[in-house]
Design a protein around this motif. Structure first.
Motif, PDB file in Angstrom:
ATOM      1  N   HIS A 191       0.694   5.380   0.248  1.00  0.00           N
ATOM      2  CA  HIS A 191      -0.183   6.474   0.677  1.00  0.00           C
ATOM      3  C   HIS A 191      -0.019   7.729  -0.179  1.00  0.00           C
ATOM      4  CE1 HIS A 191       3.111   8.766   2.551  1.00  0.00           C
ATOM      5  NE2 HIS A 191       3.586   7.606   2.992  1.00  0.00           N
ATOM      6  N   GLN A 203      -6.568  -1.652   6.527  1.00  0.00           N
ATOM      7  CA  GLN A 203      -6.385  -2.586   5.418  1.00  0.00           C
ATOM      8  C   GLN A 203      -5.353  -3.670   5.769  1.00  0.00           C
ATOM      9  OE1 GLN A 203      -6.855   0.892   4.783  1.00  0.00           O
ATOM     10  NE2 GLN A 203      -8.945   0.213   4.349  1.00  0.00           N
ATOM     11  N   ASN A 229     -10.341   4.937   1.752  1.00  0.00           N
ATOM     12  CA  ASN A 229      -9.978   3.839   2.661  1.00  0.00           C
ATOM     13  C   ASN A 229     -10.147   4.228   4.132  1.00  0.00           C
ATOM     14  OD1 ASN A 229      -7.460   5.482   2.348  1.00  0.00           O
ATOM     15  ND2 ASN A 229      -6.648   3.994   3.801  1.00  0.00           N
ATOM     16  N   PHE A 287       0.837  -1.201   0.000  1.00  0.00           N
ATOM     17  CA  PHE A 287       0.000   0.000   0.000  1.00  0.00           C
ATOM     18  C   PHE A 287       0.872   1.252   0.000  1.00  0.00           C
ATOM     19  CE2 PHE A 287      -2.610  -3.316   1.913  1.00  0.00           C
ATOM     20  CZ  PHE A 287      -3.859  -3.117   1.320  1.00  0.00           C
ATOM     21  N   ALA A 297       2.662  -1.550   4.190  1.00  0.00           N
ATOM     22  CA  ALA A 297       2.440  -0.132   3.875  1.00  0.00           C
ATOM     23  C   ALA A 297       3.724   0.630   4.151  1.00  0.00           C
ATOM     24  CB  ALA A 297       1.300   0.436   4.721  1.00  0.00           C
ATOM     25  N   HIS A 326      -2.516   5.067  -3.687  1.00  0.00           N
ATOM     26  CA  HIS A 326      -3.527   6.111  -3.510  1.00  0.00           C
ATOM     27  C   HIS A 326      -2.945   7.475  -3.868  1.00  0.00           C
ATOM     28  CE1 HIS A 326      -5.385   9.279  -0.852  1.00  0.00           C
ATOM     29  NE2 HIS A 326      -6.409   8.876  -1.565  1.00  0.00           N
ATOM     30  N   TRP A 384      -3.033   3.051   6.482  1.00  0.00           N
ATOM     31  CA  TRP A 384      -3.507   1.787   5.921  1.00  0.00           C
ATOM     32  C   TRP A 384      -3.695   0.706   6.993  1.00  0.00           C
ATOM     33  CZ3 TRP A 384      -5.127   2.115   1.103  1.00  0.00           C
ATOM     34  CH2 TRP A 384      -4.517   3.019   0.213  1.00  0.00           C
ATOM     35  N   VAL A 403      -1.109  -1.230  -4.341  1.00  0.00           N
ATOM     36  CA  VAL A 403      -2.286  -0.376  -4.178  1.00  0.00           C
ATOM     37  C   VAL A 403      -1.778   1.046  -3.951  1.00  0.00           C
ATOM     38  CG1 VAL A 403      -4.391   0.065  -2.858  1.00  0.00           C
ATOM     39  CG2 VAL A 403      -3.558  -2.294  -3.138  1.00  0.00           C
TER      40      VAL A 403
END
Length: 272
Positions: A31, A43, A249, A29, A55, A96, A40, A94
């Motif tokens: 950010h 998640q 999220n 992840f 993350a 963002h 995160w 992932v």
């Protein structure tokens, strides 16, 4: 039932939080500008039972060392170094906001390394340094700092502008804590790194399974733009979260996790 706390790690230049079996498929992840690895945590708790959920603190955030010169290409290089450093093979990424921009740039240099990607509330372009919208965007965010405000004093109003309808109170609190803790130098550098970012011409070359995840109330990465972006990526799926702003999220963790979980189920079924 309480979830186990994530493992907080400092490894060389990078700090990160992780949950789950280190031998499981890596789920990384990334950010946004106002975020942190801890944004995160929900998640990591949700997906740590199936994946090695990780993350990072982006360079210049949390315990991660800043870059000498900040740009999206330099951040993409840092991402590759991070992936190599933690030994993540065939990760699912992932990203963002600016994290999604970093993923797009990373894919250009490493098109086959990812198992799948999720572009969450992000854009394939920011535009020109002399564009009116771009100039006003940067000015609105950096101007108050130029006049003596701090990240801590600005955090509540910055987060309020980003969220949509009825955000989760705990998520809102965490979003404000993350924003308040961003070093001013990093915030300024990341904002300026956006200028000139444009990967629209490479969308057609994305060959991995892709989810584009938007919020219907997101003014930074508007849903219609993200839907259009999805149409240029050969194997893209598009999901829009009703009522979510730019921090889905944290605002709507259940809806975000359902959308992400459904995509991960499909990826797992396809790739094993």
């Amino acid at each position: 039932m309480s979830q186990p706390a994530p493992m907080i790690t400092k490894d060389g230049r990078f700090a990160y939080e992780a949950a789950g079996d280190p031998n499981a498929t890596p789920l990384i992840f990334l950010h946004g500008i106002g975020g942190a690895a801890r944004a995160w945590r929900r998640q990591l708790a949700t997906f740590g039972n199936r994946f090695h959920a990780i993350a990072w603190d982006m360079p210049g955030y949390g315990g991660s060392a800043p870059l000498a010169s900040v740009s999206i290409p330099a951040l993409a290089d840092a991402l590759q170094q991070f992936i190599a450093q933690i030994g993540a093979e065939s990760p699912i990424l992932v990203g963002h906001s600016i994290g999604g921009m970093i993923v797009q740039k990373w894919l250009v240099q490493s098109p086959k390394l990812a198992r799948a990607i999720v572009l969450a509330q992000t854009s394939p372009a920011f535009g020109k340094a002399d564009g009116d919208w771009q100039k006003s965007f940067i000015s609105a965010r950096l101007g108050p700092l130029d006049h003596g405000e701090t990240m801590k004093s600005l955090a509540p109003s910055l987060v309020k502008e980003l969220v949509g309808d009825d955000p989760d109170p705990k998520g809102l609190e965490l979003a404000s804590e993350c924003m308040a803790s961003v070093p001013e130098a990093s915030y300024r550098a990341m904002m300026l790194a956006l200028i000139g970012f444009d990967q629209r011409s490479t969308l057609k070359d994305i060959s991995v399974t892709t989810l584009l995840l938007s919020g219907s109330r997101d003014n930074n990465a508007p849903a219609p733009m993200m839907a259009k972006t999805a149409s240029y990526i050969p194997s893209a799926e598009y999901v829009e979260l009703a009522g979510a702003g730019h921090l889905a999220n944290l605002e709507q963790p259940d809806a975000f996790d359902r959308a992400l979980g459904g995509f991960l189920d499909a990826v797992t079924a396809r790739h094993g």
